[in-house]
Design a protein around this motif. Structure first.
Motif, mmCIF file in Angstrom:
data_model
loop_
_atom_site.group_PDB
_atom_site.id
_atom_site.type_symbol
_atom_site.label_atom_id
_atom_site.label_comp_id
_atom_site.label_asym_id
_atom_site.label_seq_id
_atom_site.Cartn_x
_atom_site.Cartn_y
_atom_site.Cartn_z
ATOM 1 N N VAL A 141 8.497 -44.250 -48.715
ATOM 2 C CA VAL A 141 7.077 -43.894 -48.624
ATOM 3 C C VAL A 141 6.850 -43.240 -47.265
ATOM 4 O O VAL A 141 7.138 -43.836 -46.224
ATOM 5 C CB VAL A 141 6.166 -45.125 -48.770
ATOM 6 N N VAL A 142 6.370 -41.999 -47.304
ATOM 7 C CA VAL A 142 6.105 -41.235 -46.081
ATOM 8 C C VAL A 142 4.600 -41.067 -45.953
ATOM 9 O O VAL A 142 3.947 -40.610 -46.895
ATOM 10 C CB VAL A 142 6.791 -39.853 -46.114
ATOM 11 N N LEU A 143 4.063 -41.418 -44.802
ATOM 12 C CA LEU A 143 2.614 -41.391 -44.627
ATOM 13 C C LEU A 143 2.188 -40.395 -43.566
ATOM 14 O O LEU A 143 2.775 -40.309 -42.483
ATOM 15 C CB LEU A 143 2.107 -42.785 -44.234
ATOM 16 N N ASP A 144 1.151 -39.642 -43.895
ATOM 17 C CA ASP A 144 0.464 -38.786 -42.936
ATOM 18 C C ASP A 144 -0.128 -39.684 -41.836
ATOM 19 O O ASP A 144 -0.144 -40.912 -41.962
ATOM 20 C CB ASP A 144 -0.637 -38.031 -43.703
ATOM 21 N N ILE A 145 -0.652 -39.061 -40.779
ATOM 22 C CA ILE A 145 -1.170 -39.847 -39.657
ATOM 23 C C ILE A 145 -2.702 -39.800 -39.588
ATOM 24 O O ILE A 145 -3.383 -40.772 -39.879
ATOM 25 C CB ILE A 145 -0.543 -39.369 -38.333
ATOM 26 N N GLY A 146 -3.253 -38.651 -39.186
ATOM 27 C CA GLY A 146 -4.695 -38.541 -39.005
ATOM 28 C C GLY A 146 -5.481 -38.766 -40.283
ATOM 29 O O GLY A 146 -5.215 -38.125 -41.305
ATOM 30 N N GLU A 147 -6.424 -39.696 -40.254
ATOM 31 C CA GLU A 147 -7.270 -40.071 -41.379
ATOM 32 C C GLU A 147 -6.481 -40.623 -42.566
ATOM 33 O O GLU A 147 -6.984 -40.709 -43.677
ATOM 34 C CB GLU A 147 -8.176 -38.921 -41.822
ATOM 35 N N THR A 148 -5.228 -40.999 -42.292
ATOM 36 C CA THR A 148 -4.459 -41.793 -43.239
ATOM 37 C C THR A 148 -4.143 -43.134 -42.581
ATOM 38 O O THR A 148 -4.454 -44.190 -43.108
ATOM 39 C CB THR A 148 -3.164 -41.082 -43.661
ATOM 40 N N LEU A 149 -3.565 -43.051 -41.379
ATOM 41 C CA LEU A 149 -3.316 -44.261 -40.592
ATOM 42 C C LEU A 149 -4.360 -44.451 -39.496
ATOM 43 O O LEU A 149 -4.764 -45.578 -39.204
ATOM 44 C CB LEU A 149 -1.926 -44.203 -39.944
ATOM 45 N N THR A 150 -4.755 -43.343 -38.880
ATOM 46 C CA THR A 150 -5.658 -43.433 -37.732
ATOM 47 C C THR A 150 -6.991 -42.747 -37.990
ATOM 48 O O THR A 150 -7.059 -41.736 -38.680
ATOM 49 C CB THR A 150 -5.017 -42.788 -36.484
ATOM 50 N N ARG A 151 -8.034 -43.314 -37.411
ATOM 51 C CA ARG A 151 -9.350 -42.688 -37.452
ATOM 52 C C ARG A 151 -9.376 -41.519 -36.467
ATOM 53 O O ARG A 151 -8.774 -41.588 -35.399
ATOM 54 C CB ARG A 151 -10.433 -43.688 -37.039
ATOM 55 N N ASP A 152 -10.132 -40.490 -36.808
ATOM 56 C CA ASP A 152 -10.235 -39.334 -35.916
ATOM 57 C C ASP A 152 -11.453 -39.402 -35.003
ATOM 58 O O ASP A 152 -11.752 -38.438 -34.294
ATOM 59 C CB ASP A 152 -10.299 -38.036 -36.743
ATOM 60 N N ASP A 153 -12.157 -40.529 -35.006
ATOM 61 C CA ASP A 153 -13.373 -40.664 -34.202
ATOM 62 C C ASP A 153 -13.131 -40.313 -32.726
ATOM 63 O O ASP A 153 -13.852 -39.523 -32.121
ATOM 64 C CB ASP A 153 -13.921 -42.093 -34.267
ATOM 65 N N ARG A 154 -12.120 -40.960 -32.146
ATOM 66 C CA ARG A 154 -11.837 -40.758 -30.728
ATOM 67 C C ARG A 154 -11.439 -39.307 -30.451
ATOM 68 O O ARG A 154 -11.830 -38.721 -29.439
ATOM 69 C CB ARG A 154 -10.721 -41.702 -30.276
ATOM 70 N N TYR A 155 -10.637 -38.740 -31.350
ATOM 71 C CA TYR A 155 -10.158 -37.366 -31.185
ATOM 72 C C TYR A 155 -11.323 -36.389 -31.069
ATOM 73 O O TYR A 155 -11.392 -35.580 -30.131
ATOM 74 C CB TYR A 155 -9.268 -37.005 -32.369
ATOM 75 N N TRP A 156 -12.256 -36.454 -32.027
ATOM 76 C CA TRP A 156 -13.362 -35.501 -32.025
ATOM 77 C C TRP A 156 -14.383 -35.818 -30.936
ATOM 78 O O TRP A 156 -14.980 -34.904 -30.352
ATOM 79 C CB TRP A 156 -14.027 -35.465 -33.401
ATOM 80 N N ALA A 157 -14.569 -37.086 -30.634
ATOM 81 C CA ALA A 157 -15.490 -37.450 -29.564
ATOM 82 C C ALA A 157 -14.995 -36.898 -28.227
ATOM 83 O O ALA A 157 -15.783 -36.393 -27.405
ATOM 84 C CB ALA A 157 -15.637 -38.964 -29.487
#
Length: 213
Positions: free
Chosen positions: A5-21
């Motif tokens: 099982v291969v998982l994406d990162i942004g908005e799959t494992l991690t929230r992007d709140d901090r990134y865009w803020a």
């Protein structure tokens, strides 16, 4: 049967709140303004960096990213950025015998930060480390090279149809579309996404059921 099982990162494992803020603060605009523009480019099916370009036409996003790092305003990632189901789901997948790989469009720095979190995964890699980004076929060739199992036994999980589901399917992988984040929610019920994804899930916890023969 799914073995990796291969998982994406942004908005799959991690929230992007901090990134865009952080980007909004750096550009000295209200966070809500940038958030709304991110929504606009999602609806248009455009690259998320276009939200920044709408605010600053002609901006060199890569150069600006480097400037942020130099100013001490670069990437940050800690436990609070993870969705609540990440650790339980990854642990359950490994307990069920699956190889768990994390691979997405992120920088080298993001890869370092993710590895510091000691996630229950066999491998963590980013496009910045591989030198190739989604949706390029080369990215999914790298995914298969670390999967240790054939494409038909490798599942790619992500929220973004254009970056995750369609190119992964074209590379022969099985796919699971996650209803999470702006891309995941907006495109969740689109017929072309439903037909391209082998499964549609609302939580990473659901992935364990996909391992069953």
């Amino acid at each position: 049967m799914i073995r990796t099982v291969v998982l994406d990162i942004g908005e799959t494992l991690t929230r992007d709140d901090r990134y865009w803020a952080a980007w909004a603060d750096w550009l000295s605009v209200p966070r809500h303004t940038l958030s709304a523009l991110v929504g606009a480019v999602v609806v248009d099916g455009r690259d998320n960096a276009d939200a920044i370009r709408l605010l600053r036409p002609g901006i060199d996003v890569s150069a600006e990213y480097a400037a942020r790092e130099a100013a001490g305003c670069g990437e940050r990632l800690d436990e609070s950025d993870l969705y609540e189901d990440v650790r339980p789901a990854l642990s359950a997948l490994r307990a069920a015998g699956a190889r768990v790989v994390i691979a997405g469009n992120q920088t080298r720095r993001a890869g370092e930060l993710l590895r510091r979190l000691d996630l229950p995964a066999d491998l963590i890699a980013t496009s910045g480390e591989w030198g190739v980004a989604k949706p390029a076929r080369g990215f999914f060739d790298r995914v298969l090279s670390v999967s240790r199992h054939p494409a038909a036994e490798t599942l790619y999980v992500g929220d973004h149809p254009a970056n995750d589901i369609h190119p992964a399917r074209a590379a022969g992988l099985r796919t699971a579309h996650l209803r999470r984040g702006p891309w995941g929610h907006w495109w969740a019920d689109a017929p072309e996404v439903r037909s391209a994804a082998d499964w549609s899930v609302d939580s990473l916890i659901e992935l364990t059921t996909l391992l069953e023969p």
